[in-house]
Design a protein around this motif. Structure first.
Motif, PDB file in Angstrom:
ATOM      1  N   ASN A 188      -3.014  -1.617  -9.182  1.00 24.21           N
ATOM      2  CA  ASN A 188      -4.346  -1.217  -8.729  1.00 24.21           C
ATOM      3  C   ASN A 188      -5.109  -2.386  -8.105  1.00 24.21           C
ATOM      4  OD1 ASN A 188      -6.381   0.812  -8.461  1.00 24.21           O
ATOM      5  ND2 ASN A 188      -7.484  -0.123 -10.175  1.00 24.21           N
ATOM      6  N   PHE A 189      -4.403  -3.260  -7.373  1.00 19.51           N
ATOM      7  CA  PHE A 189      -5.084  -4.370  -6.722  1.00 19.51           C
ATOM      8  C   PHE A 189      -5.954  -3.848  -5.578  1.00 19.51           C
ATOM      9  CE2 PHE A 189      -1.355  -6.511  -8.635  1.00 19.51           C
ATOM     10  CZ  PHE A 189      -2.036  -7.454  -9.395  1.00 19.51           C
TER      11      PHE A 189
ATOM     12  N   LEU B 270       1.615  -2.164  -4.908  1.00 21.72           N
ATOM     13  CA  LEU B 270       0.682  -3.078  -5.552  1.00 21.72           C
ATOM     14  C   LEU B 270      -0.788  -2.693  -5.398  1.00 21.72           C
ATOM     15  CD1 LEU B 270       2.437  -6.398  -4.488  1.00 21.72           C
ATOM     16  CD2 LEU B 270       2.323  -5.466  -6.804  1.00 21.72           C
ATOM     17  N   GLY B 271      -1.172  -2.110  -4.269  1.00 22.56           N
ATOM     18  CA  GLY B 271      -2.586  -1.842  -3.993  1.00 22.56           C
ATOM     19  C   GLY B 271      -2.964  -0.394  -4.149  1.00 22.56           C
ATOM     20  N   GLU B 272      -4.250  -0.141  -4.434  1.00 21.00           N
ATOM     21  CA  GLU B 272      -4.699   1.246  -4.597  1.00 21.00           C
ATOM     22  C   GLU B 272      -4.858   1.963  -3.267  1.00 21.00           C
ATOM     23  OE1 GLU B 272      -7.733   1.355  -3.288  1.00 21.00           O
ATOM     24  OE2 GLU B 272      -8.738  -0.482  -3.846  1.00 21.00           O
ATOM     25  N   GLY B 273      -5.049   1.229  -2.172  1.00 17.75           N
ATOM     26  CA  GLY B 273      -4.883   1.810  -0.859  1.00 17.75           C
ATOM     27  C   GLY B 273      -6.025   2.580  -0.249  1.00 17.75           C
ATOM     28  N   LYS B 274      -7.239   2.505  -0.818  1.00 10.97           N
ATOM     29  CA  LYS B 274      -8.327   3.334  -0.284  1.00 10.97           C
ATOM     30  C   LYS B 274      -9.650   2.615  -0.086  1.00 10.97           C
ATOM     31  CE  LYS B 274      -6.931   7.552   0.538  1.00 10.97           C
ATOM     32  NZ  LYS B 274      -7.057   8.116   1.892  1.00 10.97           N
ATOM     33  N   THR B 275     -10.017   1.742  -1.030  1.00 14.19           N
ATOM     34  CA  THR B 275     -11.417   1.323  -1.100  1.00 14.19           C
ATOM     35  C   THR B 275     -11.868   0.401   0.025  1.00 14.19           C
ATOM     36  OG1 THR B 275     -10.820  -0.457  -2.636  1.00 14.19           O
ATOM     37  CG2 THR B 275     -11.536   1.627  -3.595  1.00 14.19           C
ATOM     38  N   SER B 276     -10.939  -0.156   0.819  1.00 14.27           N
ATOM     39  CA  SER B 276     -11.375  -1.006   1.933  1.00 14.27           C
ATOM     40  C   SER B 276     -12.034  -0.190   3.036  1.00 14.27           C
ATOM     41  CB  SER B 276     -10.190  -1.772   2.520  1.00 14.27           C
ATOM     42  OG  SER B 276      -9.302  -0.901   3.187  1.00 14.27           O
ATOM     43  N   ARG B 277     -11.930   1.136   2.958  1.00 13.96           N
ATOM     44  CA  ARG B 277     -12.498   1.994   3.999  1.00 13.96           C
ATOM     45  C   ARG B 277     -13.956   2.329   3.744  1.00 13.96           C
ATOM     46  NH1 ARG B 277      -6.979   5.707   4.459  1.00 13.96           N
ATOM     47  NH2 ARG B 277      -5.622   3.886   4.539  1.00 13.96           N
ATOM     48  N   SER B 278     -14.526   1.704   2.706  1.00 11.84           N
ATOM     49  CA  SER B 278     -15.958   1.828   2.426  1.00 11.84           C
ATOM     50  C   SER B 278     -16.622   0.466   2.587  1.00 11.84           C
ATOM     51  CB  SER B 278     -16.176   2.332   0.988  1.00 11.84           C
ATOM     52  OG  SER B 278     -15.572   3.582   0.805  1.00 11.84           O
ATOM     53  N   ASP B 279     -17.949   0.456   2.670  1.00 10.98           N
ATOM     54  CA  ASP B 279     -18.671  -0.804   2.792  1.00 10.98           C
ATOM     55  C   ASP B 279     -18.539  -1.646   1.525  1.00 10.98           C
ATOM     56  OD1 ASP B 279     -19.480  -0.166   5.339  1.00 10.98           O
ATOM     57  OD2 ASP B 279     -21.375   0.727   4.687  1.00 10.98           O
ATOM     58  N   GLN B 280     -18.406  -0.974   0.393  1.00  9.38           N
ATOM     59  CA  GLN B 280     -18.253  -1.675  -0.869  1.00  9.38           C
ATOM     60  C   GLN B 280     -17.049  -1.112  -1.594  1.00  9.38           C
ATOM     61  OE1 GLN B 280     -21.981  -1.079  -2.903  1.00  9.38           O
ATOM     62  NE2 GLN B 280     -22.958  -2.788  -1.855  1.00  9.38           N
ATOM     63  N   ARG B 281     -16.446  -1.947  -2.445  1.00  8.18           N
ATOM     64  CA  ARG B 281     -15.300  -1.461  -3.218  1.00  8.18           C
ATOM     65  C   ARG B 281     -15.807  -0.727  -4.450  1.00  8.18           C
ATOM     66  NH1 ARG B 281     -11.062  -3.076  -7.488  1.00  8.18           N
ATOM     67  NH2 ARG B 281      -9.449  -1.620  -6.896  1.00  8.18           N
TER      68      ARG B 281
ATOM     69  N   HIS C 155       0.824  -1.213   0.000  1.00  6.28           N
ATOM     70  CA  HIS C 155       0.000   0.000   0.000  1.00  6.28           C
ATOM     71  C   HIS C 155       0.854   1.257   0.000  1.00  6.28           C
ATOM     72  CE1 HIS C 155      -2.177  -3.088   2.565  1.00  6.28           C
ATOM     73  NE2 HIS C 155      -2.928  -3.006   1.484  1.00  6.28           N
ATOM     74  N   PRO C 156       0.292   2.356  -0.471  1.00  6.47           N
ATOM     75  CA  PRO C 156       0.977   3.638  -0.334  1.00  6.47           C
ATOM     76  C   PRO C 156       1.246   3.947   1.130  1.00  6.47           C
ATOM     77  CG  PRO C 156      -0.909   3.814  -1.816  1.00  6.47           C
ATOM     78  CD  PRO C 156      -1.012   2.471  -1.166  1.00  6.47           C
ATOM     79  N   ASP C 157       2.422   4.345   1.424  1.00  4.41           N
ATOM     80  CA  ASP C 157       3.044   4.696   2.710  1.00  4.41           C
ATOM     81  C   ASP C 157       3.761   3.516   3.364  1.00  4.41           C
ATOM     82  OD1 ASP C 157       1.356   3.265   4.535  1.00  4.41           O
ATOM     83  OD2 ASP C 157       0.475   5.061   5.375  1.00  4.41           O
TER      84      ASP C 157
END
Length: 228
Positions: free
Chosen positions: A83-84, A40-51, A12-14
């Motif tokens: 963008n995983f 490797l990962g986009e780093g944001k969408t897990s913080r929502s209920d849906q991707r 993830h970023p950072d």
């Protein structure tokens, strides 16, 4: 004599900053190394209920700008961004992640890799480690001769009862400030102390590892494979 090449493989970023930027900054400053980062990962969408990438499009764009600014601070030569799905690497075929790493590795031909610790709490970190080891199998023409695992504050230390047991220590007394400055570029990821992922947390962790080996500030790693 050509410089040795370093590749940081981060989920993830950072993660790249938290994991090894003090050490990599030190190696770059020596003039004997050049370094690259793969996230490797986009780093944001897990913080929502849906991707929903569309809902997070602006945040992801902002985060990508933060990635480039943070990596520029210590002199990273190039950054590769995949963008995983965030915290969903286990929903992707491992082979897809392996091939992403192999493609960058083929282009860079690194001598040294820094990546995640295999017993980290975060599923993406675990899978990144596994994919990296798979992508660097010690075949006859493999360029990678050193692999080191790093810890990530607010993740590695939370995987009770497993613990990070480093055996390689780099004195980063001259580059800790660069690491902190790079982390400050991640406005969307940085937390307030006493959260571990904070500027104060980074310093305290470096002091802790330094105290263990008689230095002021240190980054610690677990060696995975070293070929001499």
């Amino acid at each position: 004599m050509k410089n040795k090449r370093i590749l940081i493989v981060a989920a993830h970023p950072d993660d790249e900053v938290l994991g090894c930027f003090g050490t990599v900054a030190k190696l770059i400053k020596s003039g004997e190394y050049e370094a690259y980062t793969l996230i490797l990962g986009e780093g944001k969408t897990s913080r929502s209920d849906q991707r929903d990438v569309l809902d997070k499009k602006d945040e992801i764009s902002t985060l990508r700008q933060e990635i480039l600014k943070a990596n520029k601070i210590i002199g990273i030569k190039d950054v590769f961004i995949e963008n995983f799905a965030d915290n969903r690497f286990d929903s992707v075929d491992l082979l897809d992640i392996v091939k992403s790493i192999e493609q960058v590795k083929k282009n860079i031909r690194p001598d040294i890799i820094f990546t995640h610790y295999k017993n980290d709490l975060n599923i993406d970190h675990k899978i990144t480690y596994e994919a990296t080891i798979t992508a660097t199998r010690p075949m006859q023409n493999e360029t990678v001769s050193e692999i080191y695992s790093f810890e990530i504050l607010s993740s590695t230390e939370w995987n009770y009862p497993l613990s990070f047991s480093p055996d390689v220590f780099f004195d980063i007394s001259q580059t800790l400030e660069l690491k902190q400055k790079a982390m400050q570029e991640y406005n969307s990821e940085l937390c307030e102390f006493p959260h571990p992922r904070s500027i104060e947390g980074i310093e305290l962790n470096a002091k802790y590892h330094g105290m263990r080996v008689g230095k002021k500030y240190v980054e610690a790693f677990k060696s995975v494979r070293i070929i001499r």
